[in-house]
Design a protein around this motif. Structure first.
Motif, short mmCIF file in Angstrom:
data_model
loop_
_atom_site.label_atom_id
_atom_site.label_comp_id
_atom_site.label_asym_id
_atom_site.label_seq_id
_atom_site.Cartn_x
_atom_site.Cartn_y
_atom_site.Cartn_z
N UNK A 63 3.71 11.48 0.03
CA UNK A 63 3.70 11.26 1.47
C UNK A 63 4.38 9.91 1.72
N UNK A 64 5.41 9.91 2.56
CA UNK A 64 6.29 8.75 2.64
C UNK A 64 5.67 7.51 3.24
N UNK A 99 13.14 10.35 1.73
CA UNK A 99 13.52 10.39 3.14
C UNK A 99 12.33 10.07 4.05
N UNK A 100 11.15 10.57 3.71
CA UNK A 100 9.96 10.24 4.49
C UNK A 100 9.59 8.76 4.31
N UNK A 104 9.15 6.19 7.31
CA UNK A 104 7.79 5.70 7.51
C UNK A 104 6.84 6.76 7.99
N UNK A 105 7.10 8.01 7.59
CA UNK A 105 6.29 9.14 8.03
C UNK A 105 5.67 9.86 6.83
N UNK A 106 4.65 10.64 7.11
CA UNK A 106 3.98 11.40 6.06
C UNK A 106 4.94 12.39 5.41
N UNK A 226 -3.62 4.13 4.66
CA UNK A 226 -2.18 4.05 4.92
C UNK A 226 -1.83 2.74 5.61
N UNK A 227 -0.80 2.04 5.07
CA UNK A 227 -0.27 0.82 5.68
C UNK A 227 1.25 0.83 5.51
N UNK A 228 1.99 0.14 6.39
CA UNK A 228 3.44 0.06 6.23
C UNK A 228 3.83 -0.78 5.02
N UNK A 229 5.06 -0.60 4.56
CA UNK A 229 5.58 -1.43 3.48
C UNK A 229 5.40 -2.91 3.83
#
Length: 342
Positions: A63-64, A99-100, A104-106, A226-229
């Motif tokens: 999951x991206x 690509x995900x 920044x999407x699942x 879940x957290x952003x990079x």
């Protein structure tokens, strides 16, 4: 791509810059480790100075938007490339859905972790990027697990959409007639995993596919939220990092002591499936995983019917109403310290 990888030691950056394809290349690190790029997000290391006893897959980014495991794996890759971690075991790193990850999407079109064990080839569904990627990842897994006589491990690393009463937990794939190993439960416990869910049926997840098809000791490992990079506190995964480094660097699998009184075990008692478009949970969208309900308490509604907790203390995990009709909306679990282990 190999030369930039060896110079910059940043496979994540290379993957994000080339998300759809990387040509296969191979080279050697200082005469002791072979490095092979198999594709975008797929990297294999083989020790040349020791005969490996294990083949290990560390996957992340299925999951991206689940970025902490991706960053952790990139740290391990960098340590190998910079010779701070000298391998004794063979390892394949997978960044599952580049690509995900960029978006920044699942996922982009479809949940990649519902497309393994052959589901990607379902003739009733139009193909898409995730289905093509699942087929490739299955082929790479088959290619990687070719040696006989070696132990096989697959840790598919994730983070959860919502918070959890157990911050880090593992889902153990269904293995009828084959209990999970105390040694692996102890290893993951030493890595900071707080609870274990024993699944009750075959699924189309990545870890189930490697367990069922290649008899790997395989787990879906949830590592927080879940957290952003760039916003992950990787110090919270220090125990996992240490145990993975030991697994890769030692000639034998680390074997921490198993303490039955310290293991938190759950049995998946059922799945809740979304059958109608009006499916909705009755609880708050931020309700933590493993929240328990009283028997008879209403969990969800659809098509004018109530879905209730069937057992006292039944807890809900991975609730998600925003899924296609026919897919799993949640797992229901009950604590069961008597689950047999081998």
């Amino acid at each position: 791509m190999l030369q930039p990888l060896l110079q910059q030691a940043n496979f994540l950056a290379l993957t994000l810059a080339n998300p759809l394809f990387m040509a296969a290349e191979q080279g050697v690190i200082a005469d002791h480790t072979q490095v092979e790029i198999w594709d975008s997000g797929v990297l294999v290391f083989t020790p040349l100075t020791a005969e490996p006893t294990s083949d290990i897959v560390l996957s992340s980014g299925i999951h991206g938007n689940e970025t902490a495991p991706i960053e952790l794996c990139n740290q391990l890759i960098r340590a190998i490339l910079q010779q701070h971690l000298l391998l004794r075991q063979r390892v394949m790193f997978i960044f599952g859905n580049p690509m995900a990850m960029i978006n920044g999407t699942r996922f982009v079109t479809e949940n990649l972790n519902r497309l393994f064990n052959g589901e990607h080839a379902n003739p009733n569904v139009l193909t898409n990027g995730e289905r093509a990627r699942a087929a490739k990842l299955e082929s790479y897994m088959q290619q990687f697990f070719t040696a006989t006589g070696r132990k096989r491990f697959h840790y598919d690393l994730h983070t959860a959409i919502r918070g959890s009463r157990h911050e880090r937990f593992a889902v153990c794939p269904y293995r009828p007639g084959k209990p999970h190993l105390k040694q692996q439960i102890a290893f993951l416990s030493a890595a900071g995993i707080e609870a274990f869910l024993m699944h009750h049926e075959p699924t189309t997840t990545f870890s189930y596919a490697s367990s069922a098809n290649y008899q790997a000791e395989a787990f879906t490992v949830e590592l927080g939220k879940v957290m952003p990079f760039g916003q992950n506190d990787l110090t919270r995964l220090a125990a996992l990092r240490a145990m993975l480094m030991a697994l890769l660097a030692e000639t034998a699998t680390p074997t921490p002591d198993f303490a039955a009184d310290k293991q938190v075990l759950y049995r998946v008692c059922r799945s809740i499936t979304k059958n109608f478009a009006d499916f909705a949970f009755t609880f708050d969208k931020d309700l933590p995983n493993f929240t328990q309900f009283a028997q008879g308490e209403v969990l969800a509604h659809e098509n004018g019917q109530a879905i209730v907790a069937e057992q006292e203390g039944e807890a809900i995990v991975f609730p998600n109403a925003q899924i296609p009709i026919g897919q799993r909306a949640a797992l229901c679990v009950v604590a069961d310290p008597g689950i047999p282990l081998a």
